[in-house]
Design an enzyme around this catalytic site. Sequence first.
Site, PDB file in Angstrom:
ATOM      1  N   ARG A 177      11.072  -0.072  12.257  1.00 17.63           N
ATOM      2  CA  ARG A 177       9.875  -0.291  12.773  1.00 17.63           C
ATOM      3  C   ARG A 177       9.710  -1.598  13.984  1.00 17.63           C
ATOM      4  O   ARG A 177      10.016  -2.674  13.282  1.00 17.63           O
ATOM      5  CB  ARG A 177       8.595  -0.381  11.720  1.00 17.63           C
ATOM      6  CG  ARG A 177       8.314   1.026  11.052  1.00 17.63           C
ATOM      7  CD  ARG A 177       7.419   0.820   9.910  1.00 17.63           C
ATOM      8  NE  ARG A 177       5.927  -0.070  10.543  1.00 17.63           N
ATOM      9  CZ  ARG A 177       4.961  -0.025  10.056  1.00 17.63           C
ATOM     10  NH1 ARG A 177       4.934   0.563   8.853  1.00 17.63           N
ATOM     11  NH2 ARG A 177       3.909  -0.669  10.496  1.00 17.63           N
ATOM     12  N   ARG A 231      -0.180  -9.105  13.372  1.00 15.84           N
ATOM     13  CA  ARG A 231      -0.811  -7.975  12.702  1.00 15.84           C
ATOM     14  C   ARG A 231      -1.795  -8.808  11.647  1.00 15.84           C
ATOM     15  O   ARG A 231      -2.811  -8.175  10.972  1.00 15.84           O
ATOM     16  CB  ARG A 231       0.202  -7.141  12.091  1.00 15.84           C
ATOM     17  CG  ARG A 231       0.829  -6.092  13.108  1.00 15.84           C
ATOM     18  CD  ARG A 231       2.093  -5.841  12.632  1.00 15.84           C
ATOM     19  NE  ARG A 231       2.256  -4.877  11.622  1.00 15.84           N
ATOM     20  CZ  ARG A 231       3.197  -4.487  10.912  1.00 15.84           C
ATOM     21  NH1 ARG A 231       4.440  -5.156  10.927  1.00 15.84           N
ATOM     22  NH2 ARG A 231       3.198  -3.610   9.973  1.00 15.84           N
ATOM     23  N   LYS A 277       0.879  -1.195  -0.018  1.00 16.05           N
ATOM     24  CA  LYS A 277      -0.061   0.003   0.110  1.00 16.05           C
ATOM     25  C   LYS A 277       0.710   1.331  -0.036  1.00 16.05           C
ATOM     26  O   LYS A 277       0.637   2.123  -0.664  1.00 16.05           O
ATOM     27  CB  LYS A 277      -0.811   0.144   1.155  1.00 16.05           C
ATOM     28  CG  LYS A 277      -1.997  -1.379   1.390  1.00 16.05           C
ATOM     29  CD  LYS A 277      -2.737  -1.030   2.563  1.00 16.05           C
ATOM     30  CE  LYS A 277      -2.401  -0.936   3.894  1.00 16.05           C
ATOM     31  NZ  LYS A 277      -1.781  -2.191   4.351  1.00 16.05           N
ATOM     32  N   ARG A 332      11.750  -5.928   5.125  1.00 14.40           N
ATOM     33  CA  ARG A 332      11.517  -4.529   5.408  1.00 14.40           C
ATOM     34  C   ARG A 332      12.054  -3.893   6.550  1.00 14.40           C
ATOM     35  O   ARG A 332      12.478  -2.960   6.942  1.00 14.40           O
ATOM     36  CB  ARG A 332      10.020  -4.085   5.343  1.00 14.40           C
ATOM     37  CG  ARG A 332       9.893  -2.543   5.539  1.00 14.40           C
ATOM     38  CD  ARG A 332       8.421  -1.944   5.308  1.00 14.40           C
ATOM     39  NE  ARG A 332       7.258  -2.364   6.323  1.00 14.40           N
ATOM     40  CZ  ARG A 332       6.084  -2.154   6.201  1.00 14.40           C
ATOM     41  NH1 ARG A 332       5.627  -1.663   5.249  1.00 14.40           N
ATOM     42  NH2 ARG A 332       5.261  -2.168   7.431  1.00 14.40           N
ATOM     43  N   ARG A 349      -9.825   0.731   9.022  1.00 12.35           N
ATOM     44  CA  ARG A 349      -9.677  -0.492   9.435  1.00 12.35           C
ATOM     45  C   ARG A 349     -10.550  -1.450  10.111  1.00 12.35           C
ATOM     46  O   ARG A 349     -10.534  -2.516  10.534  1.00 12.35           O
ATOM     47  CB  ARG A 349      -8.181  -0.682  10.209  1.00 12.35           C
ATOM     48  CG  ARG A 349      -6.970  -0.648   9.566  1.00 12.35           C
ATOM     49  CD  ARG A 349      -5.785  -0.582  10.538  1.00 12.35           C
ATOM     50  NE  ARG A 349      -4.488  -1.184  10.211  1.00 12.35           N
ATOM     51  CZ  ARG A 349      -3.496  -0.731   9.737  1.00 12.35           C
ATOM     52  NH1 ARG A 349      -3.599   0.373   9.435  1.00 12.35           N
ATOM     53  NH2 ARG A 349      -2.454  -1.479   9.646  1.00 12.35           N
TER      54      ARG A 349
HETATM   55  P1  AMP Z   1       0.639   0.637   9.368  1.00 12.74           P
HETATM   56  O1  AMP Z   1       1.627   1.616   9.097  1.00 12.74           O
HETATM   57  O2  AMP Z   1      -0.668   0.880   8.494  1.00 12.74           O
HETATM   58  O3  AMP Z   1       1.107  -0.771   9.191  1.00 12.74           O
HETATM   59  O4  AMP Z   1       0.039   0.770  10.697  1.00 12.74           O
HETATM   60  C1  AMP Z   1       0.769   0.458  11.884  1.00 12.74           C
HETATM   61  C2  AMP Z   1       0.052   0.170  13.252  1.00 12.74           C
HETATM   62  O5  AMP Z   1      -0.600   1.312  13.429  1.00 12.74           O
HETATM   63  C3  AMP Z   1      -0.995  -0.858  12.994  1.00 12.74           C
HETATM   64  O6  AMP Z   1      -0.560  -2.197  13.334  1.00 12.74           O
HETATM   65  C4  AMP Z   1      -1.866  -0.026  14.197  1.00 12.74           C
HETATM   66  O7  AMP Z   1      -1.291  -0.612  15.515  1.00 12.74           O
HETATM   67  C5  AMP Z   1      -1.742   1.342  13.985  1.00 12.74           C
HETATM   68  N1  AMP Z   1      -2.857   1.542  13.158  1.00 12.74           N
HETATM   69  C6  AMP Z   1      -2.620   2.120  11.886  1.00 12.74           C
HETATM   70  N2  AMP Z   1      -3.801   2.491  11.198  1.00 12.74           N
HETATM   71  C7  AMP Z   1      -4.562   2.426  12.078  1.00 12.74           C
HETATM   72  C8  AMP Z   1      -6.132   2.380  11.937  1.00 12.74           C
HETATM   73  N3  AMP Z   1      -6.729   2.836  10.953  1.00 12.74           N
HETATM   74  N4  AMP Z   1      -6.894   1.823  12.993  1.00 12.74           N
HETATM   75  C9  AMP Z   1      -6.444   1.120  14.078  1.00 12.74           C
HETATM   76  N5  AMP Z   1      -5.103   1.225  14.391  1.00 12.74           N
HETATM   77  C10 AMP Z   1      -4.225   1.625  13.212  1.00 12.74           C
END
Ligand code: AMP
Length: 207
Positions: free
Chosen positions: A134, A146, A14, A128, A89
């Site tokens: 991260r 996740r 993404k 990654r 989400r």
């Molecule tokens: P990402 O960078 O999109 O992989 O997000 C990393 C982490 O941020 C996720 O595993 C969640 O803990 C949190 N997170 C990101 N976006 C959301 C969302 N829309 N709702 C809830 N938690 C989120």
Amino acid sequence: MLNIVLFGPPGAGKGTQSQKLIARYNLVHLSTGDLLRAQITQGTELGLRAKRLMDEGLLVPDEVVIGMIDSALQANKQAAGFIFDGFPRTVPQAQSLDELLAQHNTNVSCMVALEVAEEELVKRLLERGKTSGRPDDQNEEKIRKRVTVYNTETAQVAGYYAQQNKFHALNGIGAIEDIFGQICRIIDQHQPATPESSRQATDEVKA
Ligand code: AMP
């Protein structure tokens, strides 16, 4: 306005595709993961609370991410459109996004989901993790957590957009450019016609 929800499990591509899409369509990129990581870097209280959940691979509460999206929409009123990456989400997040966009007299144009099998996701995220720094990319157990959260809590958001005839799924394994081309074809079907594009289409028919 063109508002794209880019959907898929962690590691589906993404972020990579978002960078290409914002350049092509002149969209503002709204990644809730990036917004949360910025809060962590700034050491805010919100960031500290979110970090504990993020490090465990769990979702941050809906009201936190919805509030961040609300502020970002307010701050970008002149945008040609948005690409939502990692949001919504949950179904309540999707419902709130509809409400927020309605306040700005716009709506979600379409959702594009990138589908990638779990083993490939684990491989990509471990790779990654070597450079991303991260904490949630660092070990296989957290990564699988996740993906499980995605399958149990997030995947149903696809049904929400399918009901609105806005859902499109693509194979997220392949060359980045090929996948980008497929996403663009879907988006172009949903582009609101502008006076300029209507004129071009009319000229093409005449020619
Ligand atoms: P990402 O960078 O999109 O992989 O997000 C990393 C982490 O941020 C996720 O595993 C969640 O803990 C949190 N997170 C990101 N976006 C959301 C969302 N829309 N709702 C809830 N938690 C989120």
